[in-house]
Design an enzyme around this catalytic site. Structure first.
Site, PDB file in Angstrom:
ATOM      1  N   GLU A  16       0.835  -1.205   0.000  1.00  0.00           N
ATOM      2  CA  GLU A  16       0.000   0.000   0.000  1.00  0.00           C
ATOM      3  C   GLU A  16       0.873   1.260   0.000  1.00  0.00           C
ATOM      4  OE1 GLU A  16      -3.961  -1.048   2.600  1.00  0.00           O
ATOM      5  OE2 GLU A  16      -2.062  -1.048   3.678  1.00  0.00           O
ATOM      6  N   THR A  92      -5.942   1.083   2.037  1.00  0.00           N
ATOM      7  CA  THR A  92      -7.050   0.623   1.212  1.00  0.00           C
ATOM      8  C   THR A  92      -8.288   0.356   2.059  1.00  0.00           C
ATOM      9  OG1 THR A  92      -6.311  -1.654   1.436  1.00  0.00           O
ATOM     10  CG2 THR A  92      -5.493  -0.426  -0.464  1.00  0.00           C
ATOM     11  N   LYS A 175     -14.770   0.511   4.647  1.00  0.00           N
ATOM     12  CA  LYS A 175     -14.543  -0.569   5.628  1.00  0.00           C
ATOM     13  C   LYS A 175     -13.087  -0.997   5.532  1.00  0.00           C
ATOM     14  CE  LYS A 175     -15.728  -5.466   6.417  1.00  0.00           C
ATOM     15  NZ  LYS A 175     -14.528  -6.150   5.915  1.00  0.00           N
ATOM     16  N   MET A 177      -9.247  -1.947   8.218  1.00  0.00           N
ATOM     17  CA  MET A 177      -8.815  -2.739   9.367  1.00  0.00           C
ATOM     18  C   MET A 177      -7.864  -2.012  10.323  1.00  0.00           C
ATOM     19  SD  MET A 177      -8.345  -6.412   7.411  1.00  0.00           S
ATOM     20  CE  MET A 177      -8.096  -7.353   8.907  1.00  0.00           C
ATOM     21  N   GLU A 178      -7.629  -0.726  10.139  1.00  0.00           N
ATOM     22  CA  GLU A 178      -6.626  -0.061  10.985  1.00  0.00           C
ATOM     23  C   GLU A 178      -7.074   1.236  11.649  1.00  0.00           C
ATOM     24  OE1 GLU A 178      -5.618  -1.227   7.845  1.00  0.00           O
ATOM     25  OE2 GLU A 178      -4.704  -3.015   8.733  1.00  0.00           O
ATOM     26  N   ASP A 201     -12.287  -2.807  -3.225  1.00  0.00           N
ATOM     27  CA  ASP A 201     -13.341  -3.824  -3.401  1.00  0.00           C
ATOM     28  C   ASP A 201     -14.662  -3.234  -2.920  1.00  0.00           C
ATOM     29  OD1 ASP A 201     -11.548  -4.415  -0.819  1.00  0.00           O
ATOM     30  OD2 ASP A 201     -13.646  -4.765  -0.323  1.00  0.00           O
TER      31      ASP A 201
END
Ligand code: ADE
Length: 243
Positions: A16, A92, A175, A177-178, A201
């Site tokens: 990323e 992302t 959405k 994760m961090e 996505d």
């Protein structure tokens, strides 16, 4: 208030961050704060000192340290070691077609929330969501043509139906994760935070998330590179106004 001097961009995965590090010509500085595996890169853009910190790899499983726990530890270490004036949680995210999201879109956060901390006890329910307003970047988003929305974090790439219920309840547009871990640690240190997320996505689409993520990771990392440079140039010489 003085103009911004130092901005730290925090990424989970090397893929990323790589285009941003290359574009800004940042130099590797090694481990940020051993034994944390986070890796630091430093350079300048205009009058700004710019740090990129990547969570590094897990020693046991040899994959990138994704998720809110490494994100919070890295953010704490970055605040102590680098003393940034502003944090940017970059990377992302999954987007939502119901909210007009499309692959490659870049979102700037309005708020950080968590969709997988479900604790149905009064008081703990709100603690679970941990809704945190991020730095008001509405003018920045409008000036640079980015979408603005709620960034919601959880520790799964996949979206269970219970997660989707909570993502809808929380009004999430992105959405990932961090950001929830970054927001928690940034709050402890009182450092302003903006989340900058490129869509790989579509959460409410019909493709398997992991396949779509892998297929679009490169495109999204490039979108983040362009967005990060545009944000740094926009912020250069500006003060951070408090809402
Ligand atoms: N990062 C990119 N896409 C994601 C998704 N759908 N869920 C969590 N993290 C992501």
């Amino acid at each position: 208030m003085a103009p911004l001097k130092r901005v730290a961009l925090l990424f989970a995965m090397e893929q990323e961050a790589a285009p941003t590090i290359a574009r800004l010509g940042l130099m590797p500085k090694g481990l940020l704060e051993p034994p944390l595996p986070a890796l630091a890169f430093e350079g300048t853009r205009g009058s700004l000192t710019v740090d990129v910190v990547v969570n590094g790899k897990d020693a046991r499983f040899a994959v990138a340290n994704v998720g809110t726990v490494p994100a919070a530890l890295t953010t704490h270490a970055a605040c102590v070691a680098l003393k940034p004036d502003l944090l940017i949680s970059a990377g992302t995210a999954g987007g939502f077609k119901a909210r007009g999201g499309a692959i490659g879109d870049v979102y700037v956060s309005t708020e950080s929330v968590n969709h997988d901390r479900r604790i149905s006890i009064p008081g703990f329910d709100r603690y679970g969501d941990y809704l945190t307003p991020t730095h008001d970047a509405s003018a920045l988003a409008a000036a640079l043509g980015f979408k603005a929305g709620v960034v919601s974090s959880g520790n799964s790439l996949e979206c269970a139906s219970v997660d989707l219920e909570h993502l809808i309840r929380l009004g999430a547009s992105a959405k990932e994760m961090e950001a929830g871990g970054v927001a928690y640690a940034a709050g402890l240190h009182g450092v302003p935070l903006i989340c900058l997320k490129a869509v790989t996505d579509i959460v409410d689409g019909d493709k398997p998330t992991a396949d779509e993520f892998v297929q679009n990771l490169h495109t999204a990392a490039k979108a983040i590179e362009d967005a990060a440079v545009a944000v740094l140039d926009y912020l250069d010489g500006k003060e951070l106004t408090t809402p």
